[in-house]
Write a protein that holds these residues in place. Structure first.
Motif, PDB file in Angstrom:
ATOM      1  N   ASP A 121     -15.793 -11.806  -0.118  1.00 58.46           N
ATOM      2  CA  ASP A 121     -16.080 -10.376  -0.290  1.00 58.46           C
ATOM      3  C   ASP A 121     -15.324  -9.760  -1.460  1.00 58.46           C
ATOM      4  O   ASP A 121     -15.217  -8.529  -1.552  1.00 58.46           O
ATOM      5  N   LEU A 122     -14.809 -10.581  -2.360  1.00 56.18           N
ATOM      6  CA  LEU A 122     -14.010 -10.048  -3.460  1.00 56.18           C
ATOM      7  C   LEU A 122     -14.844  -9.180  -4.390  1.00 56.18           C
ATOM      8  O   LEU A 122     -16.018  -9.441  -4.634  1.00 56.18           O
ATOM      9  N   ARG A 123     -14.212  -8.145  -4.887  1.00 57.74           N
ATOM     10  CA  ARG A 123     -14.847  -7.248  -5.849  1.00 57.74           C
ATOM     11  C   ARG A 123     -13.755  -6.651  -6.718  1.00 57.74           C
ATOM     12  O   ARG A 123     -12.564  -6.825  -6.445  1.00 57.74           O
ATOM     13  N   ALA A 124     -14.160  -5.975  -7.785  1.00 64.05           N
ATOM     14  CA  ALA A 124     -13.181  -5.304  -8.636  1.00 64.05           C
ATOM     15  C   ALA A 124     -12.744  -4.038  -7.921  1.00 64.05           C
ATOM     16  O   ALA A 124     -13.318  -2.967  -8.101  1.00 64.05           O
ATOM     17  N   GLY A 125     -11.746  -4.176  -7.075  1.00 63.45           N
ATOM     18  CA  GLY A 125     -11.378  -3.075  -6.191  1.00 63.45           C
ATOM     19  C   GLY A 125     -10.106  -2.366  -6.581  1.00 63.45           C
ATOM     20  O   GLY A 125      -9.762  -2.249  -7.761  1.00 63.45           O
ATOM     21  N   GLU A 126      -9.374  -1.903  -5.559  1.00 61.05           N
ATOM     22  CA  GLU A 126      -8.194  -1.081  -5.782  1.00 61.05           C
ATOM     23  C   GLU A 126      -6.978  -1.961  -6.040  1.00 61.05           C
ATOM     24  O   GLU A 126      -6.192  -2.246  -5.148  1.00 61.05           O
ATOM     25  N   ILE A 127      -6.855  -2.407  -7.248  1.00 59.03           N
ATOM     26  CA  ILE A 127      -5.749  -3.274  -7.614  1.00 59.03           C
ATOM     27  C   ILE A 127      -4.426  -2.513  -7.496  1.00 59.03           C
ATOM     28  O   ILE A 127      -4.299  -1.368  -7.928  1.00 59.03           O
ATOM     29  N   GLY A 128      -3.438  -3.156  -6.904  1.00 60.83           N
ATOM     30  CA  GLY A 128      -2.105  -2.557  -6.860  1.00 60.83           C
ATOM     31  C   GLY A 128      -1.837  -1.656  -5.672  1.00 60.83           C
ATOM     32  O   GLY A 128      -0.856  -0.913  -5.686  1.00 60.83           O
ATOM     33  N   VAL A 129      -2.681  -1.686  -4.644  1.00 62.69           N
ATOM     34  CA  VAL A 129      -2.423  -0.881  -3.451  1.00 62.69           C
ATOM     35  C   VAL A 129      -1.344  -1.567  -2.623  1.00 62.69           C
ATOM     36  O   VAL A 129      -1.527  -2.687  -2.144  1.00 62.69           O
ATOM     37  N   GLU A 130      -0.196  -0.923  -2.492  1.00 65.76           N
ATOM     38  CA  GLU A 130       0.899  -1.492  -1.720  1.00 65.76           C
ATOM     39  C   GLU A 130       0.841  -0.979  -0.284  1.00 65.76           C
ATOM     40  O   GLU A 130       0.679   0.218  -0.056  1.00 65.76           O
ATOM     41  N   PRO A 131       0.958  -1.869   0.698  1.00 65.96           N
ATOM     42  CA  PRO A 131       0.877  -1.440   2.097  1.00 65.96           C
ATOM     43  C   PRO A 131       2.068  -0.589   2.506  1.00 65.96           C
ATOM     44  O   PRO A 131       3.203  -0.859   2.101  1.00 65.96           O
ATOM     45  N   ARG A 132       1.794   0.431   3.284  1.00 66.55           N
ATOM     46  CA  ARG A 132       2.844   1.289   3.839  1.00 66.55           C
ATOM     47  C   ARG A 132       2.599   1.426   5.340  1.00 66.55           C
ATOM     48  O   ARG A 132       1.460   1.613   5.767  1.00 66.55           O
ATOM     49  N   VAL A 133       3.662   1.348   6.102  1.00 68.25           N
ATOM     50  CA  VAL A 133       3.535   1.369   7.552  1.00 68.25           C
ATOM     51  C   VAL A 133       2.825   2.633   8.023  1.00 68.25           C
ATOM     52  O   VAL A 133       1.921   2.576   8.874  1.00 68.25           O
ATOM     53  N   GLU A 134       3.211   3.773   7.477  1.00 66.44           N
ATOM     54  CA  GLU A 134       2.640   5.039   7.934  1.00 66.44           C
ATOM     55  C   GLU A 134       1.158   5.180   7.571  1.00 66.44           C
ATOM     56  O   GLU A 134       0.452   6.035   8.119  1.00 66.44           O
ATOM     57  N   GLU A 135       0.670   4.356   6.651  1.00 65.98           N
ATOM     58  CA  GLU A 135      -0.732   4.410   6.246  1.00 65.98           C
ATOM     59  C   GLU A 135      -1.561   3.285   6.868  1.00 65.98           C
ATOM     60  O   GLU A 135      -2.675   2.998   6.430  1.00 65.98           O
ATOM     61  N   LEU A 136      -1.042   2.657   7.911  1.00 68.75           N
ATOM     62  CA  LEU A 136      -1.686   1.484   8.484  1.00 68.75           C
ATOM     63  C   LEU A 136      -3.144   1.715   8.893  1.00 68.75           C
ATOM     64  O   LEU A 136      -4.018   0.893   8.569  1.00 68.75           O
ATOM     65  N   PRO A 137      -3.483   2.807   9.594  1.00 69.84           N
ATOM     66  CA  PRO A 137      -4.891   3.017   9.969  1.00 69.84           C
ATOM     67  C   PRO A 137      -5.814   3.131   8.762  1.00 69.84           C
ATOM     68  O   PRO A 137      -6.982   2.710   8.825  1.00 69.84           O
ATOM     69  N   GLU A 138      -5.312   3.682   7.671  1.00 69.09           N
ATOM     70  CA  GLU A 138      -6.125   3.808   6.457  1.00 69.09           C
ATOM     71  C   GLU A 138      -6.267   2.462   5.746  1.00 69.09           C
ATOM     72  O   GLU A 138      -7.318   2.164   5.169  1.00 69.09           O
ATOM     73  N   LEU A 139      -5.238   1.636   5.813  1.00 65.07           N
ATOM     74  CA  LEU A 139      -5.299   0.318   5.171  1.00 65.07           C
ATOM     75  C   LEU A 139      -6.395  -0.542   5.788  1.00 65.07           C
ATOM     76  O   LEU A 139      -7.171  -1.182   5.076  1.00 65.07           O
ATOM     77  N   VAL A 140      -6.453  -0.577   7.119  1.00 60.11           N
ATOM     78  CA  VAL A 140      -7.400  -1.480   7.787  1.00 60.11           C
ATOM     79  C   VAL A 140      -8.837  -0.960   7.747  1.00 60.11           C
ATOM     80  O   VAL A 140      -9.761  -1.689   8.125  1.00 60.11           O
ATOM     81  N   THR A 141      -9.032   0.265   7.266  1.00 64.40           N
ATOM     82  CA  THR A 141     -10.387   0.792   7.120  1.00 64.40           C
ATOM     83  C   THR A 141     -10.732   1.066   5.663  1.00 64.40           C
ATOM     84  O   THR A 141     -11.747   1.691   5.369  1.00 64.40           O
TER      85      THR A 141
END
Length: 263
Positions: free
Chosen positions: A54-74
């Protein structure tokens, strides 16, 4: 929309509470994505399937943050979602230790055989061929696979609506959480079907998964984070990690009476 992955993320954060978690390292490696965290109980590594199909030219450089976990998985980018699921799994390993949950070391193949009934129908979503083969002769077995290079005798996953509603046993690999297909798969189940979530990507906090409708979890926890990181960077997959004894494989069921170690 409250997707399965978002609900898992939110529930894991609720269990975590105000505990401090620091992200030390992360990487989308060839076979598995990892996130390394530091907590008051030490370092924990979470891994998740890297969705190369499923690779695409996406959001390069997005660093995971604990408080943003629900947004990361969606997130719309599959690599970001993989980082989010890996972070869930790292936090979940910490929670298992913090709560003193006694996970039963076990083999998923042996566990699944307990649910084989005469004339049953089973569907395996993802490449779990050794386990699927163990059921042949006891059940009618179907396999669904997204990737054509792994399909072999499996059916394409677009056939899920024609197969899953007729199944007594549904076994889904954790990669379905990363590729955002788990909601559709679970919605297709017939009412009394046993649902199993399997593989290292399925290492979210077991009580949360059971509360969300998963009957059996067959997953693993990383034993030596630093060694596993080096191997993942070199392209290692599940088989090598397992062969090296770097994974603690466990089985958890919805009826588990949790035994906690005394602190």
């Amino acid at each position: 929309m409250q997707t399965f992955s978002r609900r898992v993320a939110e529930e894991v954060l609720k269990v975590l509470g105000s505990d401090d978690v620091k992200i030390l390292d992360q990487c989308n490696c060839l076979n598995y994505t990892y996130v390394l965290i530091n907590t008051r109980l030490g370092e924990f590594l979470g891994i998740a399937y890297t969705p190369t199909e499923d690779l695409r030219a996406g959001e390069i450089g997005v660093e995971p943050r604990v408080e943003e976990l629900p947004e990361l998985v969606t997130n719309l980018d599959s690599l970001v979602r993989a980082l989010g699921v890996a972070l869930i799994n790292a936090i979940s390993h910490y929670l298992v230790v913090r709560e003193g949950l006694r996970l039963s070391q076990g083999d998923l193949k042996s566990e699944i055989l307990k649910y084989a009934r005469p004339n049953c129908t089973a569907c395996f979503v993802g490449s779990i061929t050794p386990v699927a083969e163990a059921l042949r002769g006891r059940c009618t077995v179907y396999q669904l696979e997204r990737r054509s290079d792994l399909r072999h005798d499996s059916y394409p996953d677009i056939d899920a609506p024609l197969i899953i509603p007729n199944c007594d046993l549904l076994v889904i690999t954790g990669s379905a959480i990363v590729n955002n297909t788990i909601d559709q798969l679970m919605a297709l189940r017939k009412g009394n079907a046993i649902t199993v979530l399997s593989g290292p990507t399925a290492a979210a906090y077991p009580p949360v998964l059971h509360d969300l409708g998963i009957d059996v979890v067959g997953s693993s926890l990383v034993r030596d984070p630093r060694i596993v990181i080096q191997l993942l960077k070199l392209g290692a997959g599940y088989r090598l990690l397992d062969k090296r004894g770097l994974l603690f494989k466990y089985v958890s069921t919805k009826t588990t009476q949790w035994v906690r170690y005394s602190s």
